[in-house]
Design an enzyme around this catalytic site. Structure first.
Site, short mmCIF file in Angstrom:
data_model
loop_
_atom_site.label_atom_id
_atom_site.label_comp_id
_atom_site.label_asym_id
_atom_site.label_seq_id
_atom_site.Cartn_x
_atom_site.Cartn_y
_atom_site.Cartn_z
N TRP A 38 -6.38 4.71 -8.10
CA TRP A 38 -6.07 4.93 -6.69
C TRP A 38 -4.64 4.50 -6.38
O TRP A 38 -4.23 3.39 -6.75
CB TRP A 38 -7.03 4.11 -5.84
CG TRP A 38 -6.76 4.13 -4.38
CD1 TRP A 38 -5.75 3.51 -3.72
CD2 TRP A 38 -7.52 4.83 -3.39
NE1 TRP A 38 -5.83 3.77 -2.37
CE2 TRP A 38 -6.91 4.58 -2.14
CE3 TRP A 38 -8.67 5.65 -3.43
CZ2 TRP A 38 -7.41 5.10 -0.95
CZ3 TRP A 38 -9.16 6.16 -2.23
CH2 TRP A 38 -8.53 5.89 -1.02
N MET A 39 -3.87 5.33 -5.67
CA MET A 39 -2.53 4.98 -5.18
C MET A 39 -2.51 5.09 -3.67
O MET A 39 -2.98 6.09 -3.13
CB MET A 39 -1.50 5.95 -5.77
CG MET A 39 -0.13 5.96 -5.09
SD MET A 39 0.92 7.36 -5.58
CE MET A 39 1.70 6.73 -7.06
N ASP A 41 0.17 3.11 -0.36
CA ASP A 41 1.57 2.91 0.07
C ASP A 41 2.59 2.76 -1.06
O ASP A 41 2.38 1.97 -1.98
CB ASP A 41 1.72 1.61 0.87
CG ASP A 41 0.74 1.46 2.01
OD1 ASP A 41 -0.13 2.31 2.17
OD2 ASP A 41 0.85 0.45 2.72
N PHE A 101 -0.81 -6.96 -1.33
CA PHE A 101 -0.56 -5.89 -0.37
C PHE A 101 0.92 -5.48 -0.36
O PHE A 101 1.74 -6.02 -1.10
CB PHE A 101 -1.03 -6.33 1.03
CG PHE A 101 -2.52 -6.11 1.26
CD1 PHE A 101 -3.39 -5.79 0.23
CD2 PHE A 101 -3.05 -6.24 2.54
CE1 PHE A 101 -4.76 -5.59 0.46
CE2 PHE A 101 -4.41 -6.04 2.79
CZ PHE A 101 -5.27 -5.72 1.76
N ARG A 163 1.75 -8.35 8.01
CA ARG A 163 1.97 -7.83 6.65
C ARG A 163 3.13 -6.84 6.51
O ARG A 163 3.74 -6.44 7.48
CB ARG A 163 0.68 -7.16 6.16
CG ARG A 163 0.15 -6.04 7.02
CD ARG A 163 -1.15 -5.47 6.42
NE ARG A 163 -1.74 -4.44 7.24
CZ ARG A 163 -2.70 -4.65 8.15
NH1 ARG A 163 -3.16 -5.85 8.36
NH2 ARG A 163 -3.18 -3.64 8.85
N ASP A 164 3.35 -6.44 5.25
CA ASP A 164 4.28 -5.38 4.85
C ASP A 164 5.76 -5.75 5.05
O ASP A 164 6.49 -5.05 5.76
CB ASP A 164 3.97 -4.06 5.58
CG ASP A 164 2.51 -3.65 5.49
OD1 ASP A 164 1.82 -4.13 4.57
OD2 ASP A 164 2.05 -2.85 6.34
N GLU A 219 1.97 -0.86 10.91
CA GLU A 219 2.07 -1.11 9.47
C GLU A 219 3.42 -0.64 8.95
O GLU A 219 4.08 0.22 9.54
CB GLU A 219 0.95 -0.37 8.73
CG GLU A 219 -0.44 -0.91 9.02
CD GLU A 219 -1.44 -0.55 7.93
OE1 GLU A 219 -1.61 0.65 7.66
OE2 GLU A 219 -2.05 -1.48 7.37
N TRP A 303 -5.67 7.98 5.04
CA TRP A 303 -6.91 7.23 4.88
C TRP A 303 -8.11 8.08 5.28
O TRP A 303 -8.02 8.95 6.14
CB TRP A 303 -6.88 5.95 5.73
CG TRP A 303 -5.90 4.97 5.18
CD1 TRP A 303 -4.67 4.64 5.70
CD2 TRP A 303 -6.04 4.19 3.98
NE1 TRP A 303 -4.06 3.71 4.90
CE2 TRP A 303 -4.87 3.41 3.84
CE3 TRP A 303 -7.04 4.07 3.01
CZ2 TRP A 303 -4.67 2.53 2.77
CZ3 TRP A 303 -6.85 3.20 1.95
CH2 TRP A 303 -5.69 2.45 1.83
#
Ligand SMILES: *[C@@H]1O[C@H](CO)[C@@H](O)[C@H](O)[C@H]1NC(C)=O
Ligand SMILES: *[C@@H]1O[C@H](CO)[C@@H](O)[C@H](O)[C@H]1NC(C)=O
Ligand SMILES: *[C@@H]1O[C@H](CO)[C@@H](O)[C@H](O)[C@H]1NC(C)=O
Ligand SMILES: *[C@@H]1O[C@H](CO)[C@@H](O)[C@H](O)[C@H]1NC(C)=O
Ligand SMILES: *[C@@H]1O[C@H](CO)[C@@H](O)[C@H](O)[C@H]1NC(C)=O
Ligand SMILES: *[C@@H]1O[C@H](CO)[C@@H](O)[C@H](O)[C@H]1NC(C)=O
Length: 482
Positions: A38-39, A41, A101, A163-164, A219, A303
């Site tokens: 699975w890939m 971001d 993440f 995050r990110d 995000e 998603w």
């Protein structure tokens, strides 16, 4: 000796990738996809010792679900011929055990430094997870060591969605923009941090935030200058559809404004605009390369789609890398990087063409260039036995659309050509990317054609140029499936 062992390890890894069970029917020929699994971001997009490096959220165990995120890793000289490298980071620490993440990379004194979010789940508790920022570094671009005093940012006051990190250097200071949700996870925003050493960070401002109209979580924020202005590019979650806008589950778009490094304040001058109008475009990441190009890639998926490739041994790929520029009125323009030429194959047809003209693509991949009158409708159809994508320009209402059929197949936006109508279309096994005009409007959508795939002009569409090129395989070929 160590070098020989390293080489052997790499060869063994490549042999393992090749023997992993991936069916090639929907596997891209010239877009980066995971060797298997699975890939999602893109992460850590960077240039290190003359190679482009691209990492990505990766589940090596399964293509059916994101699982517990690792960082997959690939490098390339030209953004098309990708070499898969060993997994860069595993979820193997207390602070990242539920997922390594998303994050970004900077090069500092010959080291490739990654800043990322460590995710820790607390099932059954409220909140049920927490997220902190961590650092890892490498002196060879392959073997990454996590910093012993991680995490570098705790952010207690910003939990649990924090995050990110996207990091860049300005003068002698590092800056980091982070995605966050506030007011009990009802509103999204982008926070700005600063540091002199990448270790000790301090929040310096809130760049911008949702007033309710821009979702509950932002995000993958990114922040950069173009043409003297600043672009806040991010992927908000929770924006409701509005006519032709915001029809995907989550969006990706941008706000243009002014920024002052002395006050760290961002002053928007435009509204939020979607960056791409197709079904599958999310979680962008950009870099500036040595020729000062701002290059962007995005996850070419969305998603909760459950596309059929998931049962073929892989999920997700990356868009074609695109160069960004900004118009005077604050709109982002996207063009495929010129290195796409290294993937261009045989010329299959050129010259003018009458309505109904058709070309069967080689290996379900191709580059299609169209030039037509700007004051007429146009229709271009990409079709196989059980899948069709129709691209149309409606002159009367000044809109361009992509329709892949099925439930929620239509995507549409305003666009009028300036002068001649020019389209550039890339097809790759299970994807189509349409660049309108100079790239002022793009559509990126996945579709799943079986067997020979052709491109055909609509029944009323005569064009001045219909140029079709094959595209070469630049991504490692997975083994034949059923
Ligand atoms: C995923 O694979 C790794 C080895 O690559 C293994 O250690 C781990 O247990 C697997 N996790 C799951 C959830 O299957
Ligand atoms: C990776 O780097 C660490 C720290 O420098 C070192 O201990 C380890 O042996 C390296 N691993 C490989 C495979 O080179
Ligand atoms: C950073 O460098 C630029 C150009 O060298 C300079 O104009 C500016 O004042 C410096 N400081 C900040 C905080 O931007
Ligand atoms: C967040 O939710 C809690 C519990 O529902 C409530 O007590 C608190 O006032 C809320 N805070 C904000 C800022 O809305
Ligand atoms: C085409 O058929 C394959 C199975 O052969 C299926 O997985 C795929 O979803 C189909 N595509 C469409 C658009 O129906
Ligand atoms: C173009 O748009 C107009 C106005 O919405 C509509 O009436 C017409 O049917 C459209 N043309 C085509 C070919 O779909």
């Amino acid at each position: 000796m160590a070098e020989i062992i390293n080489k052997l390890c790499t060869i063994i890894l490549i042999v393992r990738y090749v023997t992993a069970e991936v069916n090639e029917r929907y596997y891209p020929r010239y877009h980066l996809a995971p060797p298997h699994g699975w890939m999602n971001d893109p992460n850590g997009f960077s240039i290190y010792k003359n190679d482009y490096h691209l990492f990505y959220q990766y589940n090596p165990n399964s293509s059916l679900e994101p699982g517990i995120a690792h960082w997959g890793h690939a490098k390339s000289k030209d953004l098309f011929h990708w070499e898969h490298l060993p997994i860069a980071m595993y979820p193997d620490q207390d602070y990242d055990k539920s997922g390594v993440f998303s994050g970004s990379a900077v090069v500092d004194a010959d080291n490739l430094i990654l800043l990322y979010t460590g995710n820790v789940n607390h099932p059954g508790e409220d909140p049920d997870h927490e997220q902190h920022q961590a650092l890892a570094s490498s002196s060879d671009g392959v073997n990454f060591t996590k910093y012993s005093n991680n995490p570098v940012i705790q952010g207690e006051e910003h939990q649990p969605n924090f995050r990110d990190p996207k990091v860049w250097k300005h003068n002698d200071t590092y800056y980091m923009v982070l995605g966050n949700s506030f007011q009990n996870n009802t509103l999204g925003r982008a926070l700005l941090y600063a540091s002199k050493d990448l270790i000790s960070w301090k929040q310096v401002s809130i760049l911008d935030e949702s007033d309710g109209s821009l979702g509950y979580m932002w995000e993958c924020p990114d922040f950069f200058d173009l043409r003297g202005r600043y672009v806040l590019l991010f992927s908000p979650q929770g924006i409701k559809p509005q006519g032709d806008k915001y029809k995907n589950l989550y969006q990706t778009g941008y706000i243009v404004g002014d920024f002052d490094y002395k006050t760290n304040l961002f002053t928007p001058v435009t509204e939020f605009r979607e960056l791409d109008h197709g079904h599958d475009f999310y979680a962008t990441q950009t870099i500036v390369d040595k020729s000062h190009r701002r290059i962007m890639v995005a996850w070419f998926d969305m998603w909760e789609q459950n596309y059929p490739e998931r049962t073929d041994g892989f999920t997700g790929f990356m868009t074609i890398p695109r160069v960004l520029s900004l118009t005077r009125d604050g709109r982002l323009i996207q063009k495929p990087v010129k290195e796409i030429g290294t993937a261009r194959g045989k010329l299959l047809r050129s010259g003018k063409a009458d309505r109904g003209a058709a070309v069967t693509l080689t290996d379900k991949a191709g580059e299609i260039k169209i030039k037509a009158e700007g004051n007429k409708d146009l229709e271009v159809i990409i079709e196989a036995s059980n899948a069709t994508v129709t691209l149309s320009y409606n002159y009367t209402d000044g809109r361009v659309s992509l329709d892949r059929g099925g439930a929620d197949g239509l995507r549409r936006t305003k666009w009028r050509p300036r002068g001649k109508l020019r389209w550039l279309i890339y097809v790759d096994a299970s994807s189509v990317e349409l660049f309108c005009g100079d790239g002022e409007v793009t559509f990126s959508s996945r579709f799943f054609p079986d067997g020979p795939t052709a491109v055909r002009l609509g029944d009323e569409s005569d064009v001045q140029e219909f140029v079709v090129n094959a595209m070469k395989r630049t991504v490692l070929k997975p083994p034949k499936g059923n």
